[in-house]
Write an enzyme that holds these catalytic residues in place. Structure first.
Site, PDB file in Angstrom:
ATOM      1  N   HIS A  14       0.871  -1.199   0.000  1.00 37.14           N
ATOM      2  CA  HIS A  14       0.000   0.000   0.000  1.00 37.14           C
ATOM      3  C   HIS A  14       0.898   1.235   0.000  1.00 37.14           C
ATOM      4  CE1 HIS A  14      -3.755   2.217   1.597  1.00 37.14           C
ATOM      5  NE2 HIS A  14      -2.847   3.129   1.268  1.00 37.14           N
ATOM      6  N   HIS A  16       1.540   5.396  -1.669  1.00 36.12           N
ATOM      7  CA  HIS A  16       1.164   6.577  -2.459  1.00 36.12           C
ATOM      8  C   HIS A  16       2.419   7.172  -3.082  1.00 36.12           C
ATOM      9  CE1 HIS A  16      -2.953   6.796  -0.810  1.00 36.12           C
ATOM     10  NE2 HIS A  16      -2.377   6.258   0.254  1.00 36.12           N
ATOM     11  N   LYS A 100      -9.233  -0.418  -5.703  1.00 35.75           N
ATOM     12  CA  LYS A 100      -9.300   0.249  -4.400  1.00 35.75           C
ATOM     13  C   LYS A 100     -10.674   0.849  -4.154  1.00 35.75           C
ATOM     14  CE  LYS A 100      -7.900   2.279  -0.657  1.00 35.75           C
ATOM     15  NZ  LYS A 100      -6.713   2.361   0.161  1.00 35.75           N
ATOM     16  N   HIS A 137     -10.406   0.929   1.982  1.00 30.81           N
ATOM     17  CA  HIS A 137     -10.212   1.923   3.048  1.00 30.81           C
ATOM     18  C   HIS A 137     -11.420   1.781   3.965  1.00 30.81           C
ATOM     19  CE1 HIS A 137      -8.673   5.848   4.697  1.00 30.81           C
ATOM     20  NE2 HIS A 137      -9.847   5.742   5.262  1.00 30.81           N
ATOM     21  N   HIS A 175      -4.462  -0.796   5.951  1.00 34.84           N
ATOM     22  CA  HIS A 175      -4.032  -0.018   7.126  1.00 34.84           C
ATOM     23  C   HIS A 175      -4.972  -0.157   8.327  1.00 34.84           C
ATOM     24  CE1 HIS A 175      -6.862   2.718   5.259  1.00 34.84           C
ATOM     25  NE2 HIS A 175      -6.010   3.186   4.394  1.00 34.84           N
ATOM     26  N   ASP A 248       1.448   2.619   3.501  1.00 34.47           N
ATOM     27  CA  ASP A 248       0.615   3.815   3.331  1.00 34.47           C
ATOM     28  C   ASP A 248       1.471   5.066   3.399  1.00 34.47           C
ATOM     29  OD1 ASP A 248      -1.679   5.232   2.799  1.00 34.47           O
ATOM     30  OD2 ASP A 248      -2.471   5.138   4.831  1.00 34.47           O
TER      31      ASP A 248
HETATM   32  O1  DOR Z   1      -3.296   9.312   5.791  1.00 34.58           O
HETATM   33  C1  DOR Z   1      -3.677   9.037   4.670  1.00 34.58           C
HETATM   34  N1  DOR Z   1      -3.154   9.620   3.577  1.00 34.58           N
HETATM   35  N2  DOR Z   1      -4.657   8.144   4.533  1.00 34.58           N
HETATM   36  C2  DOR Z   1      -5.236   7.904   3.356  1.00 34.58           C
HETATM   37  O2  DOR Z   1      -6.128   7.103   3.310  1.00 34.58           O
HETATM   38  C3  DOR Z   1      -4.822   8.646   2.147  1.00 34.58           C
HETATM   39  C4  DOR Z   1      -3.466   9.137   2.271  1.00 34.58           C
HETATM   40  C5  DOR Z   1      -3.116  10.180   1.231  1.00 34.58           C
HETATM   41  O3  DOR Z   1      -3.400   9.956   0.046  1.00 34.58           O
HETATM   42  O4  DOR Z   1      -2.541  11.212   1.587  1.00 34.58           O
HETATM   43 ZN    ZN Z   2      -3.340   5.104   1.669  1.00 34.49          ZN
END
Ligand code: DOR
Ligand code: ZN
Length: 345
Positions: A14, A16, A100, A137, A175, A248
């Site tokens: 997971h 970003h 997702k 999520h 998460h 995450d």
């Molecule tokens: O803390 C987070 N940041 N939780 C999420 O679900 C998305 C993520 C983000 O894209 O910044």
């Molecule tokens: Zn995330």
């Protein structure tokens, strides 16, 4: 005492990566240690079609520095308009690994997510048929539900009904932050796994709020009380194959974290393996680190573990830069609040 530990190269289930200058800045931080990562699709606009995913994968590969070996595992962002044929084709060709589900409004860039879960039922049924996992999520967004209860309520009101209505759908609870999440996974031995982040193994809600508000510890789902953190550590260090690492890691520039309405996300890509080794050692479970970071995730997704290995060695405290300078601006690296002694050789 163990001073050196060689494990299969880890994966991040997971992650970003964002886009543009931020992608360029953060990608090497992950690719340095991780072989593969499940790439979150919550760009603006989101990655909703196979064509979007192919274009995003190409931008990620173009941003990967020469000589680094990393495979992005792409996902689609489920909307009420997702086309099941497009999804199935993207999955059959190997372009996407998962889909997702964001409840609309639950977190960063989730406005296009799902409001009415009945509307996505046909797509979920198709996913169950073709064996495409759903990454969830797991938070309800109802205004009357306390933010610290949103995960537990989601399990009862949304997740369990979806799983009962869609037999065979493979689900990853992303998460997880609560003992309720751990217990739900433990009670279901088919088609269910969960990722746990680095930061949720380390911080509880006091770390965010006591002695002044710490915006770099704010993420979603928000960290819960200490007993929940302990349940997560137990799950992660147990060796149970249903639990695996999904950092995450979610970069936001400091100006947007240190803000009157700060963004959610902890950036842990840089120091995750050092943090995890410290957590697993403290739990007397260094022998379970490889399962959590490198074996359980591939097994859930039906992929081979990485052939390559990494070696962690223990010594004098390792220091990481407090901030990663990216072309989009500085991003603060997660501070575990204790010294790190394990480094990736
Ligand atoms: O803390 C987070 N940041 N939780 C999420 O679900 C998305 C993520 C983000 O894209 O910044
Ligand atoms: Zn995330």
């Amino acid at each position: 005492m163990t001073q050196s530990l060689t494990i299969r190269r880890p994966d991040d289930w997971h992650l970003h990566l964002r886009d543009g200058a931020m992608l360029q800045g953060v990608l090497p931080e992950t690719a340095r240690h991780f072989g593969r990562a499940i790439i979150m699709p919550n760009l603006v606009p989101p990655v909703v079609t196979g064509a979007d995913a192919a274009a995003y994968r190409d931008r990620i590969m173009a941003a990967l520095p020469e000589g680094m070996d990393f495979t992005p595992l792409m996902t689609l962002y489920l909307t009420e308009d997702t086309n099941a044929d497009d999804l199935a084709a993207a999955h059959a060709s190997g372009l996407i690994t998962a889909v997702k589900l964001y409840p609309a409004g639950a977190t960063t860039n989730s406005a296009s997510g799902v409001k009415n879960f009945d509307k996505v039922r046909p797509v979920l049924e198709r996913m169950a048929e073709i064996g495409c996992p759903l990454c969830v999520h797991g938070e309800v967004v109802d205004a009357e539900i306390d933010i610290f209860d949103r995960e537990a309520v989601f399990i009862d009101r949304v997740l369990d009904p979806i799983r009962r209505a869609t037999p065979g759908l493979r689900v990853v609870m992303e998460h997880i932050t609560t003992a309720d999440g751990v217990a739900y996974v433990q009670a279901n031995d088919r088609d269910l796994g969960a990722t746990i982040t680095t930061h949720h193994l380390i911080i509880n809600r006091n770390h965010i709020l006591v002695g002044g508000i710490k915006p770099h510890y704010y993420c979603l789902p928000v960290a819960k009380r200490e007993s929940h953190r302990q349940a997560l550590v137990q799950a992660a260090t147990s060796g149970d194959a249903r639990f695996f690492l999904g950092t995450d890691s979610a970069p936001h520039i400091d100006a947007l974290k240190e803000h009157a309405c700060g963004c959610a996300g902890c950036f842990t890509a840089t120091n995750t393996m050092s943090c995890l080794a410290e957590v697993f050692e403290a739990a007397n479970a260094l022998d379970k680190l490889e399962a959590f970071t490198s074996l359980n995730g591939p097994a859930f997704y039906g992929l081979p573990a990485n052939d390559a290995t990494i070696t962690l060695t223990k010594g004098d405290p390792v220091t990481y830069p407090a901030k990663l300078e990216t072309g989009a601006g500085p991003v603060t690296v997660f501070d575990p609040g204790f010294p790190l002694h394990w480094r990736v050789a």
